[in-house]
Design a protein around this motif. Structure first.
Motif, PDB file in Angstrom:
ATOM      1  N   ASP A   1     -63.040  22.735 -43.787  1.00 13.01           N
ATOM      2  CA  ASP A   1     -62.973  22.257 -42.417  1.00 13.01           C
ATOM      3  C   ASP A   1     -63.184  23.441 -41.476  1.00 13.01           C
ATOM      4  O   ASP A   1     -62.382  24.374 -41.470  1.00 13.01           O
ATOM      5  CB  ASP A   1     -61.607  21.625 -42.169  1.00 13.01           C
ATOM      6  CG  ASP A   1     -61.499  20.963 -40.800  1.00 13.01           C
ATOM      7  OD1 ASP A   1     -62.359  21.234 -39.942  1.00 13.01           O
ATOM      8  OD2 ASP A   1     -60.550  20.182 -40.602  1.00 13.01           O
TER       9      ASP A   1
ATOM     10  N   SER B   1     -52.683  23.205 -34.568  1.00 13.70           N
ATOM     11  CA  SER B   1     -53.116  21.959 -35.185  1.00 13.70           C
ATOM     12  C   SER B   1     -52.088  20.879 -34.871  1.00 13.70           C
ATOM     13  O   SER B   1     -50.897  21.044 -35.163  1.00 13.70           O
ATOM     14  CB  SER B   1     -53.255  22.121 -36.705  1.00 13.70           C
ATOM     15  OG  SER B   1     -53.589  20.898 -37.315  1.00 13.70           O
TER      16      SER B   1
ATOM     17  N   THR C   1     -55.843  15.731 -33.697  1.00 12.94           N
ATOM     18  CA  THR C   1     -56.242  14.433 -34.250  1.00 12.94           C
ATOM     19  C   THR C   1     -55.433  13.350 -33.551  1.00 12.94           C
ATOM     20  O   THR C   1     -54.200  13.289 -33.702  1.00 12.94           O
ATOM     21  CB  THR C   1     -55.999  14.382 -35.769  1.00 12.94           C
ATOM     22  OG1 THR C   1     -56.670  15.472 -36.397  1.00 12.94           O
ATOM     23  CG2 THR C   1     -56.498  13.080 -36.358  1.00 12.94           C
TER      24      THR C   1
ATOM     25  N   TYR D   1     -62.608  23.696 -38.522  1.00 13.55           N
ATOM     26  CA  TYR D   1     -61.525  23.781 -37.547  1.00 13.55           C
ATOM     27  C   TYR D   1     -60.215  24.280 -38.158  1.00 13.55           C
ATOM     28  O   TYR D   1     -59.231  24.431 -37.459  1.00 13.55           O
ATOM     29  CB  TYR D   1     -61.294  22.403 -36.907  1.00 13.55           C
ATOM     30  CG  TYR D   1     -62.538  21.799 -36.317  1.00 13.55           C
ATOM     31  CD1 TYR D   1     -63.382  22.556 -35.506  1.00 13.55           C
ATOM     32  CD2 TYR D   1     -62.890  20.480 -36.574  1.00 13.55           C
ATOM     33  CE1 TYR D   1     -64.533  22.012 -34.968  1.00 13.55           C
ATOM     34  CE2 TYR D   1     -64.042  19.922 -36.034  1.00 13.55           C
ATOM     35  CZ  TYR D   1     -64.856  20.694 -35.232  1.00 13.55           C
ATOM     36  OH  TYR D   1     -66.002  20.151 -34.709  1.00 13.55           O
ATOM     37  N   ARG D   2     -60.203  24.465 -39.465  1.00 10.02           N
ATOM     38  CA  ARG D   2     -58.991  24.962 -40.119  1.00 10.02           C
ATOM     39  C   ARG D   2     -59.310  26.304 -40.774  1.00 10.02           C
ATOM     40  O   ARG D   2     -59.388  26.420 -41.994  1.00 10.02           O
ATOM     41  CB  ARG D   2     -58.489  23.956 -41.149  1.00 10.02           C
ATOM     42  CG  ARG D   2     -57.984  22.655 -40.537  1.00 10.02           C
ATOM     43  CD  ARG D   2     -57.529  21.693 -41.598  1.00 10.02           C
ATOM     44  NE  ARG D   2     -56.482  22.277 -42.443  1.00 10.02           N
ATOM     45  CZ  ARG D   2     -55.983  21.673 -43.510  1.00 10.02           C
ATOM     46  NH1 ARG D   2     -56.450  20.495 -43.882  1.00 10.02           N
ATOM     47  NH2 ARG D   2     -55.040  22.256 -44.222  1.00 10.02           N
TER      48      ARG D   2
ATOM     49  N   GLU E   1     -61.032  13.516 -33.689  1.00  9.48           N
ATOM     50  CA  GLU E   1     -60.706  14.932 -33.809  1.00  9.48           C
ATOM     51  C   GLU E   1     -61.430  15.726 -32.725  1.00  9.48           C
ATOM     52  O   GLU E   1     -62.621  15.520 -32.492  1.00  9.48           O
ATOM     53  CB  GLU E   1     -61.110  15.478 -35.182  1.00  9.48           C
ATOM     54  CG  GLU E   1     -60.312  14.921 -36.336  1.00  9.48           C
ATOM     55  CD  GLU E   1     -60.730  15.514 -37.668  1.00  9.48           C
ATOM     56  OE1 GLU E   1     -61.762  16.215 -37.690  1.00  9.48           O
ATOM     57  OE2 GLU E   1     -60.040  15.280 -38.668  1.00  9.48           O
ATOM     58  N   THR E   2     -60.706  16.617 -32.070  1.00  5.16           N
ATOM     59  CA  THR E   2     -61.316  17.535 -31.111  1.00  5.16           C
ATOM     60  C   THR E   2     -60.892  18.950 -31.479  1.00  5.16           C
ATOM     61  O   THR E   2     -59.831  19.169 -32.057  1.00  5.16           O
ATOM     62  CB  THR E   2     -60.877  17.219 -29.668  1.00  5.16           C
ATOM     63  OG1 THR E   2     -59.441  17.263 -29.600  1.00  5.16           O
ATOM     64  CG2 THR E   2     -61.359  15.845 -29.249  1.00  5.16           C
ATOM     65  N   ALA E   3     -61.751  19.906 -31.138  1.00  4.15           N
ATOM     66  CA  ALA E   3     -61.496  21.291 -31.534  1.00  4.15           C
ATOM     67  C   ALA E   3     -61.824  22.238 -30.388  1.00  4.15           C
ATOM     68  O   ALA E   3     -62.741  21.985 -29.600  1.00  4.15           O
ATOM     69  CB  ALA E   3     -62.316  21.653 -32.759  1.00  4.15           C
TER      70      ALA E   3
ATOM     71  N   SER F   1     -58.364  25.586 -32.648  1.00  8.80           N
ATOM     72  CA  SER F   1     -57.336  24.569 -32.469  1.00  8.80           C
ATOM     73  C   SER F   1     -57.925  23.188 -32.723  1.00  8.80           C
ATOM     74  O   SER F   1     -59.097  22.913 -32.414  1.00  8.80           O
ATOM     75  CB  SER F   1     -56.759  24.626 -31.052  1.00  8.80           C
ATOM     76  OG  SER F   1     -56.006  25.801 -30.863  1.00  8.80           O
ATOM     77  N   LYS F   2     -57.101  22.301 -33.290  1.00 11.79           N
ATOM     78  CA  LYS F   2     -57.575  20.970 -33.677  1.00 11.79           C
ATOM     79  C   LYS F   2     -56.520  19.930 -33.332  1.00 11.79           C
ATOM     80  O   LYS F   2     -55.335  20.109 -33.626  1.00 11.79           O
ATOM     81  CB  LYS F   2     -57.872  20.948 -35.170  1.00 11.79           C
ATOM     82  CG  LYS F   2     -58.250  19.591 -35.730  1.00 11.79           C
ATOM     83  CD  LYS F   2     -58.431  19.703 -37.229  1.00 11.79           C
ATOM     84  CE  LYS F   2     -58.660  18.349 -37.871  1.00 11.79           C
ATOM     85  NZ  LYS F   2     -58.791  18.458 -39.342  1.00 11.79           N
TER      86      LYS F   2
END
Length: 903
Positions: free
Chosen positions: A547, A654, A598, A549-550, A603-605, A595-596
């Motif tokens: 991912d 997150s 849900t 975003y992670r 999902e936005t980042a 940053s993420k």
């Protein structure tokens, strides 16, 4: 290493000690030692000692001669204890506490602090994205010794708040010529009834050639361990904890958990040494460490948050439930989580030294690369219907429960609950270089000046992903999804308190090997559910990507310089020596993450980066007073700092919305999150040490140490709930700097062989130490309760060790007991007030027996964790009110080994 292997007495700087006579001054001692060793080597002989007596003498010499406050274990000490790794050996030193998990000693605390710097042969080393190495990755059979520096000096790599641990490997010039040493060891775990094989082999030689003396050494080691711990547990969530005080309070979940796995560690180190002349020495070191593991963890949970409570019995004089029956609640839930782990750490280094008269120059250049990865696959299930649960919260010291009327061996009683996958990878690499100069002076009381520079450049990264498909509402029969035969889990509980002890699960290979089938079944189930578009989209790729975003990355460089002077003088009739110096470290770092959020299946980042640029000035002052040849008193004042780990500096946050139905959670938040903290500051501490040491003979010593740390910014994870204007009730776990803190304590230690006893009795010996630590810090100023003084997590007030030896002729044996008192693990304020998780006192008893028919072979039997006392965690939800969280049964290990030496 081997019981019959020759062991050099090593000083703190690696010089062989020719005799145990207290010299007038340290500088003169060094000159005498070097001259004696050179004379011995020229004659083709070395100072050789053997056995427990020799190993204790060697460790005593290291402590006595060091410029710093230090404790040590050496090769015979490590090799003869029933310890698999370096961390477990360190637990026998004063002021050292370790944690245990999965039948293995791991985290090391020095005088109550976990922030320990680690070096190998004085060189910085770290695992993956960490700032330190995992000491449990060092097999005990591969080491020459371990030194724990409890006070720093300017010429040492900057220690953490807790100090510095240096691991020494063997080098060819430690031996007098060709030698092969080896050992093979078979172990047995009485809890899972498994056998494991361990071994190590060392080959070394040295030659006189036309270009000087050359030595080569290769050391390989292999350790493996099967484990299965049985745990009965209760949740930390306490029903009615924020409601009417008259309502009964009880943990609203109980369960069992079996931690199972097979781990193995191959490792190797090799060294080349070249001494072209008496002035010059060059070397090249290569180190490889690996960790491999396969694990499968079985978990069962009986929900108590719903249903009717009957047969309620209260604990006398409290509003806490002792036992009850829960009827009509949610069905029991299960999972088997399987996974594999892999770590590889390599370090290659070259360096050397040059001596000309009073000047000695040395340098070292090293490159380190380390990578850790984990993949896991979890299959979840549940019973089709609810059954009455009889639960006691005080049975055998904790929670025990049974399900009434269920046949756990009937597969028709189970339905499929979900499937989970995760991938995780972290790594780091870096280059380091140092240059040092030592000059013996005639400048009054100053006898020696040291100065040096160091440069390091580190990179670290993290990336991960996971996906979960929830299938419980579809009531799919568990035996219909193509994972092979379902069998009852192994029952490894030691006592009879727990009623629900085993249940049906597929095999490890049935989950991992059936992955393609499970992917297909999960996709079909999620499509049928129809209300999980985000989950279904995640399961479309066969191979789950990381991912974006992670993830986080870190790049950090340090520039260091130091200068240190050694002084010697007389004070009345006492000899006085010590060091005064300063180390200056400039750190420049950049840390980046994403940053993420849900929310509503969207999902936005947001990418984030932060930089840090700061200078640490770390002075040190030490003094040693020697009223006579047998006694010395040390005084030390140092300043230390520890940088936060790279992952703690991750600026990303997150947040996930709570989704009703996956696993009902009472009193749930609207959203849950985790985060790093780019605003973290290094931990700083000013440290004061006083020690009294007494050495009446080569094998006897006594010491008392008093220490005080005035610290600021201790880092720990805190879980808090806040009312966020966007996300509602938001529960976030993140690291925070605490406020001011104080650590004070005292260590008492002693060892001796009873040489005054007649005949065979003078083979008896004893070693003992006791440490008391009082450690508090303020809660972070950003949180509710700021300024409140609480115990520092992970610190026991008391730790102690007692070892009894017997060594005579061909026989040597040791019985050792060590333990630590209760400690706090963490704090949170989920329920509006500060709660704590902690662990009850831990005690262990180990034994070893060796028989050496000749100088070439030794047969050894050992037993570890003989008492097998259950491991207890507890949750304190109000001041003075607690429930036991879990009781863990761990394995006893028995070992039989043969060690050999060929010259």
């Amino acid at each position: 290493m081997l019981a019959s292997v020759s062991l050099l007495l090593l000083s703190a700087h690696g010089a062989a000690v020719a005799q145990d006579v207290a010299p007038p001054t340290t500088a003169q001692a060094t000159e005498k030692v070097d001259a004696a060793n050179k004379a011995k080597e020229d004659q083709g002989t070395l100072v050789v000692v053997k056995g427990y007596r020799a190993s204790l003498r060697s460790a005593q010499q290291i402590k006595r001669k060091s410029d710093s406050i230090i404790d040590a274990v050496v090769a015979e000490d490590i090799g003869k204890l029933p310890d698999v790794n370096a961390a477990e050996s360190l637990a026998r030193l004063p002021g050292i506490q370790i944690t245990h998990g999965s039948d293995e000693g791991s985290g090391v605390l020095v005088r109550g602090l976990p922030d320990v710097a680690t070096t190998v042969n004085g060189r910085d080393i770290s695992t993956a994205e960490l700032r330190r190495v995992q000491l449990q990755d060092f097999p005990s059979g591969a080491l020459a010794g371990i030194e724990v520096y409890k006070s720093g000096s300017a010429d040492l790599l900057e220690p953490g708040l807790a100090g510095l641990i240096n691991v020494r490997t063997r080098r060819p010039f430690d031996f007098k010529g060709f030698e092969i040493d080896g050992a093979i060891r078979e172990t047995y775990n009485d809890q899972n009834e498994k056998f494991n094989t361990n071994g190590n082999l060392l080959i070394t030689d040295r030659w006189s050639t036309g270009v000087g003396e050359i030595g080569a050494l290769l050391n390989v080691s292999y350790t493996e361990q099967d484990y299965r711990n049985a745990v009965r547990w209760a949740t930390g969530y306490v029903a009615n904890s924020t409601a009417d005080p008259a309502l009964p309070r009880y943990p609203d979940q109980v369960g069992v958990y079996m931690d199972t796995g097979h781990r193995w560690r191959p490792s190797a180190n090799a060294t080349l040494q070249w001494r072209p002349n008496d002035q010059t020495e060059l070397y090249a070191d290569l180190l490889w460490q690996a960790y491999r593991a396969e694990h499968w963890n079985d978990w069962a949970m009986a929900p108590l948050w719903s249903g009717t409570k009957t047969n309620v019995v209260m604990q006398e004089g409290t509003n806490q439930v002792a036992s009850m029956t829960n009827t009509g609640g949610d069905p029991i839930q299960f999972y088997r989580s399987t996974g594999s782990d892999r770590t590889d750490t390599q370090q290659i280094a070259v360096g050397g030294s040059f001596t000309s008269g009073k000047l000695k120059l040395s340098t070292d250049l090293a490159y380190t690369n380390s990578l850790y990865s984990n993949s896991s696959w979890s299959l979840d299930s549940a019973l089709k219907q609810s059954y009455p649960i009889n639960v006691s919260y005080v049975s055998g010291g904790g929670a025990a429960w049974e399900a009434v009327g269920v046949d756990v061996s009937d597969a028709r009683n189970y339905i499929w609950r979900g499937y989970y996958e995760s991938i995780y990878k972290v790594g780091g690499n870096g280059i380091q270089w140092r240059g040092d100069a030592v000059y013996d002076t005639d400048w009054g009381i100053f006898k020696q000046i040291k100065a040096g520079v160091r440069y390091s450049d580190r990179n670290a990264f993290y990336k991960a992903n996971d996906r979960y498909g929830w299938t419980l509402p579809l009531a799919i029969p568990f035996d219909s999804i193509g994972v092979g035969e379902l069998t009852l889990t192994q029952d490894t509980f030691r006592g009879g308190e727990q009623g629900f002890r085993s249940y049906l699960q597929p095999s490890y290979d049935g989950i991992r090997g059936a992955r393609e089938t499970l992917l297909a079944e999960t996709r079909a189930a999620l499509a049928t559910r129809g209300n999980a578009p985000l989950d279904l989209a995640k399961f479309q790729p066969d191979l789950m990507p990381y991912d974006p975003y992670r993830s986080f990355t870190a790049k950090e460089a340090t520039h260091t310089g130091y200068v240190q002077g050694r002084y010697e003088t007389q004070f009345f009739n006492s000899q006085v020596d010590g060091n005064i110096g300063v180390r200056v470290v400039h750190t420049v770092g950049k840390y980046s993450g994403v940053s993420k959020v849900t929310w509503d299946n969207v999902e936005t980042a947001v990418p984030k980066s932060v930089t840090q640029n700061y200078i640490d000035v770390l002075p040190n002052l030490s003094m040693r007073l020697r009223p006579n040849d047998d006694m010395q008193i040390r005084l030390g004042i140092t300043k230390t700092r520890t940088r936060p780990d790279f992952g703690q500096l991750n600026p990303a946050l997150s947040i996930s919305q709570y989704v009703e139905g996956n696993t009902p959670v009472p009193d749930h938040a609207d959203a849950y999150g985790s985060a790093g903290n780019p605003d973290l500051k290094p931990l700083t501490s000013t440290n004061y040490d006083i020690t009294w040491e007494y050495y009446p003979s080569q094998n006897t010593s006594a010491s008392v140490a008093v220490f005080y740390h005035d610290l600021f910014g201790f880092i720990n994870n805190y879980t808090t709930r806040t009312n966020d204007p966007v996300y509602g009730v938001l529960e976030v776990s993140r690291p925070e700097n605490a406020g001011a803190g104080k650590i004070k304590g005292i260590e008492v230690a002693g060892q001796t062989f009873l040489d005054f006893l007649p005949g065979a009795w003078n083979g008896l010996g004893v070693q003992a130490n006791l440490t008391y630590i009082d450690a508090y810090n303020e809660l972070p100023d950003k949180l509710d309760g700021a300024g409140q003084m609480v115990k520092i997590p992970g610190v026991s007030n008391w730790s102690y060790n007692l070892a009894l030896f017997y060594e005579k002729g061909k026989i040597s044996t040791r019985l050792s007991y060590n333990g630590r008192s209760r400690w706090i693990n963490s704090y949170d304020n989920r329920s509006g007030g500060w709660e704590g998780e902690g662990t009850e006192a831990v005690n262990r008893l180990d034994y070893s027996f060796s028989y050496s028919p000749n100088d070439a072979y030794t047969i050894n039997f050992d037993a570890s964790n003989i008492l097998a006392k259950p491991f207890h965690n507890f949750h304190e939800y109000e001041a003075g009110k607690r429930f036991v969280r879990d009781i863990r049964d761990e394995g006893r290990y028995y070992g039989l080994s043969v060690r050999f030496k060929y010259q």
